[in-house]
Motif scaffolding. Structure first.
Motif, mmCIF file in Angstrom:
data_model
loop_
_atom_site.group_PDB
_atom_site.id
_atom_site.type_symbol
_atom_site.label_atom_id
_atom_site.label_comp_id
_atom_site.label_asym_id
_atom_site.label_seq_id
_atom_site.Cartn_x
_atom_site.Cartn_y
_atom_site.Cartn_z
ATOM 1 N N ILE A 39 0.851 -1.199 0.000
ATOM 2 C CA ILE A 39 0.000 0.000 0.000
ATOM 3 C C ILE A 39 0.883 1.244 0.000
ATOM 4 C CG2 ILE A 39 -1.581 1.338 1.471
ATOM 5 C CD1 ILE A 39 -2.732 -1.538 2.263
ATOM 6 N N GLU A 40 1.915 1.216 0.825
ATOM 7 C CA GLU A 40 2.833 2.356 0.914
ATOM 8 C C GLU A 40 3.592 2.563 -0.398
ATOM 9 O OE1 GLU A 40 6.734 3.669 3.447
ATOM 10 O OE2 GLU A 40 5.322 2.304 4.430
ATOM 11 N N LYS A 41 4.112 1.488 -0.960
ATOM 12 C CA LYS A 41 4.932 1.606 -2.186
ATOM 13 C C LYS A 41 4.115 2.077 -3.386
ATOM 14 C CE LYS A 41 7.836 -1.020 -5.407
ATOM 15 N NZ LYS A 41 8.942 -0.119 -5.629
ATOM 16 N N TYR A 42 2.916 1.523 -3.552
ATOM 17 C CA TYR A 42 2.149 1.798 -4.771
ATOM 18 C C TYR A 42 1.017 2.809 -4.575
ATOM 19 C CZ TYR A 42 4.657 -2.203 -6.679
ATOM 20 O OH TYR A 42 5.633 -3.049 -7.107
ATOM 21 N N GLY A 43 0.817 3.275 -3.355
ATOM 22 C CA GLY A 43 -0.257 4.239 -3.112
ATOM 23 C C GLY A 43 -1.642 3.637 -3.251
ATOM 24 N N LEU A 44 -1.738 2.327 -3.030
ATOM 25 C CA LEU A 44 -3.017 1.625 -3.170
ATOM 26 C C LEU A 44 -3.948 1.949 -2.002
ATOM 27 C CD1 LEU A 44 -1.566 -1.892 -4.060
ATOM 28 C CD2 LEU A 44 -2.536 -0.244 -5.670
ATOM 29 N N LYS A 45 -5.222 1.768 -2.241
ATOM 30 C CA LYS A 45 -6.220 1.900 -1.179
ATOM 31 C C LYS A 45 -6.503 0.488 -0.661
ATOM 32 C CE LYS A 45 -9.720 3.981 0.976
ATOM 33 N NZ LYS A 45 -9.426 4.510 2.260
ATOM 34 N N HIS A 46 -6.366 0.293 0.648
ATOM 35 C CA HIS A 46 -6.606 -1.011 1.267
ATOM 36 C C HIS A 46 -8.114 -1.224 1.383
ATOM 37 C CE1 HIS A 46 -6.237 -3.781 4.958
ATOM 38 N NE2 HIS A 46 -5.940 -4.464 3.879
ATOM 39 N N LEU A 47 -8.607 -2.295 0.800
ATOM 40 C CA LEU A 47 -10.035 -2.589 0.878
ATOM 41 C C LEU A 47 -10.241 -3.880 1.657
ATOM 42 C CD1 LEU A 47 -12.175 -1.992 -2.331
ATOM 43 C CD2 LEU A 47 -12.481 -1.125 -0.042
ATOM 44 N N SER A 48 -10.447 -3.725 2.954
ATOM 45 C CA SER A 48 -10.726 -4.881 3.802
ATOM 46 C C SER A 48 -12.229 -4.901 4.035
ATOM 47 C CB SER A 48 -9.983 -4.733 5.124
ATOM 48 O OG SER A 48 -10.665 -5.407 6.153
ATOM 49 N N THR A 49 -12.866 -6.020 3.698
ATOM 50 C CA THR A 49 -14.327 -6.071 3.837
ATOM 51 C C THR A 49 -14.740 -5.918 5.299
ATOM 52 O OG1 THR A 49 -14.125 -8.467 3.678
ATOM 53 C CG2 THR A 49 -14.867 -7.305 1.725
ATOM 54 N N GLY A 50 -13.928 -6.423 6.214
ATOM 55 C CA GLY A 50 -14.232 -6.267 7.642
ATOM 56 C C GLY A 50 -14.269 -4.788 8.034
ATOM 57 N N ASP A 51 -13.254 -4.036 7.575
ATOM 58 C CA ASP A 51 -13.201 -2.594 7.857
ATOM 59 C C ASP A 51 -14.368 -1.864 7.209
ATOM 60 O OD1 ASP A 51 -10.860 -3.107 9.196
ATOM 61 O OD2 ASP A 51 -9.537 -2.228 7.671
ATOM 62 N N LEU A 52 -14.680 -2.262 5.956
ATOM 63 C CA LEU A 52 -15.798 -1.628 5.245
ATOM 64 C C LEU A 52 -17.107 -1.824 6.007
ATOM 65 C CD1 LEU A 52 -15.473 -2.459 1.426
ATOM 66 C CD2 LEU A 52 -15.302 -0.236 2.509
ATOM 67 N N LEU A 53 -17.331 -3.069 6.443
ATOM 68 C CA LEU A 53 -18.556 -3.366 7.200
ATOM 69 C C LEU A 53 -18.645 -2.501 8.449
ATOM 70 C CD1 LEU A 53 -18.739 -7.272 6.980
ATOM 71 C CD2 LEU A 53 -20.510 -5.699 6.213
ATOM 72 N N ARG A 54 -17.547 -2.474 9.213
ATOM 73 C CA ARG A 54 -17.553 -1.688 10.462
ATOM 74 C C ARG A 54 -17.790 -0.209 10.190
ATOM 75 N NH1 ARG A 54 -14.138 -5.897 11.681
ATOM 76 N NH2 ARG A 54 -12.293 -4.978 10.729
ATOM 77 N N SER A 55 -17.181 0.305 9.136
ATOM 78 C CA SER A 55 -17.308 1.720 8.803
ATOM 79 C C SER A 55 -18.737 2.063 8.362
ATOM 80 C CB SER A 55 -16.304 2.050 7.700
ATOM 81 O OG SER A 55 -16.638 3.220 7.045
ATOM 82 N N GLU A 56 -19.312 1.209 7.515
ATOM 83 C CA GLU A 56 -20.682 1.455 7.030
ATOM 84 C C GLU A 56 -21.686 1.359 8.182
ATOM 85 O OE1 GLU A 56 -21.964 1.913 3.730
ATOM 86 O OE2 GLU A 56 -20.047 1.841 2.679
ATOM 87 N N ILE A 57 -21.447 0.422 9.095
ATOM 88 C CA ILE A 57 -22.347 0.270 10.247
ATOM 89 C C ILE A 57 -22.223 1.490 11.157
ATOM 90 C CG2 ILE A 57 -22.754 -1.071 12.366
ATOM 91 C CD1 ILE A 57 -22.021 -3.601 10.649
ATOM 92 N N ALA A 58 -20.983 1.916 11.410
ATOM 93 C CA ALA A 58 -20.747 3.079 12.275
ATOM 94 C C ALA A 58 -21.362 4.341 11.677
ATOM 95 C CB ALA A 58 -19.249 3.271 12.494
ATOM 96 N N SER A 59 -21.327 4.453 10.330
ATOM 97 C CA SER A 59 -21.889 5.633 9.661
ATOM 98 C C SER A 59 -23.401 5.526 9.477
ATOM 99 C CB SER A 59 -21.231 5.823 8.290
ATOM 100 O OG SER A 59 -19.839 5.925 8.424
#
Length: 196
Positions: free
Chosen positions: A22-42
């Protein structure tokens, strides 16, 4: 846009390598667990729908997860690519992801699978268990079961992407830098160099 799926059994060093990629290529990390938590929190409509399933002890349906991935792609139009973590886990999810990416005029560039012997994984996880405080890292039987489950789940995804010649097996043993070198070499072969 260059998208990567990174696979690795528990203890393979996937987390460490993800961060470095992620650091080397400037990629966006897409973890489904993180996405779920973020969408639920929002409290988004998708987040509320997902929470409804989770509260009943059910798996969140693929359509909901794909919806969240679609939303993440839309809100990050300028990233050079995404690193998918924890998804897809089935052939159906792989097909759904490919369909979504095609709609967004992109695709999976490469599926990188870290290969580590079972003995090495067990040694690493038992070692990690000494400091992680995770009970599933202290029990060899549980560790073996997690490794078996990983292979059962991910083999279908690897088989699916093999038909498009996108799967690369990378030796996940050696120093962190040696493994990183192998991964970046595979990425660079398939992708014009992105922002360094």
């Amino acid at each position: 846009m260059f998208n990567i799926i990174l696979f690795g059994p528990p203890g393979s060093g996937k987390g460490t390598q993800s961060e470095k990629l992620i650091e080397k290529y400037g990629l966006k990390h897409l973890s489904t667990g993180d996405l779920l938590r973020s969408e639920i929190a929002s409290k988004t409509p998708l987040g509320l729908e997902a929470k409804n399933f989770m509260d009943k002890g059910q798996l969140v349906p693929d359509e909901v997860v794909i919806g969240m991935i679609s939303s993440a792609l839309d809100t990050n139009p300028h990233v050079p690519g995404f690193l998918f973590d924890g998804f897809p886990r089935t052939e159906a999810q792989s097909e759904a992801l490919d369909k979504l990416l095609k709609l967004k005029k992109t695709e999976i560039g490469v599926v990188l699978a870290l290969i580590v012997t079972e003995d090495e994984l067990i040694k690493r996880l038992l070692n990690r268990g000494l400091t992680s405080g995770r009970p599933d890292d202290n029990n060899e039987e549980v560790i073996r079961a997690r490794i078996v489950e990983y292979h059962q789940k991910t083999s279908a995804v690897a088989e699916y992407y093999k038909q498009f010649d996108k799967v690369v097996y990378v030796k996940g043993e050696g120093t962190v830098d040696e493994i990183f070198e192998l991964l970046t070499s595979e990425i660079d072969q398939r992708n014009q160099p992105v922002t360094q």
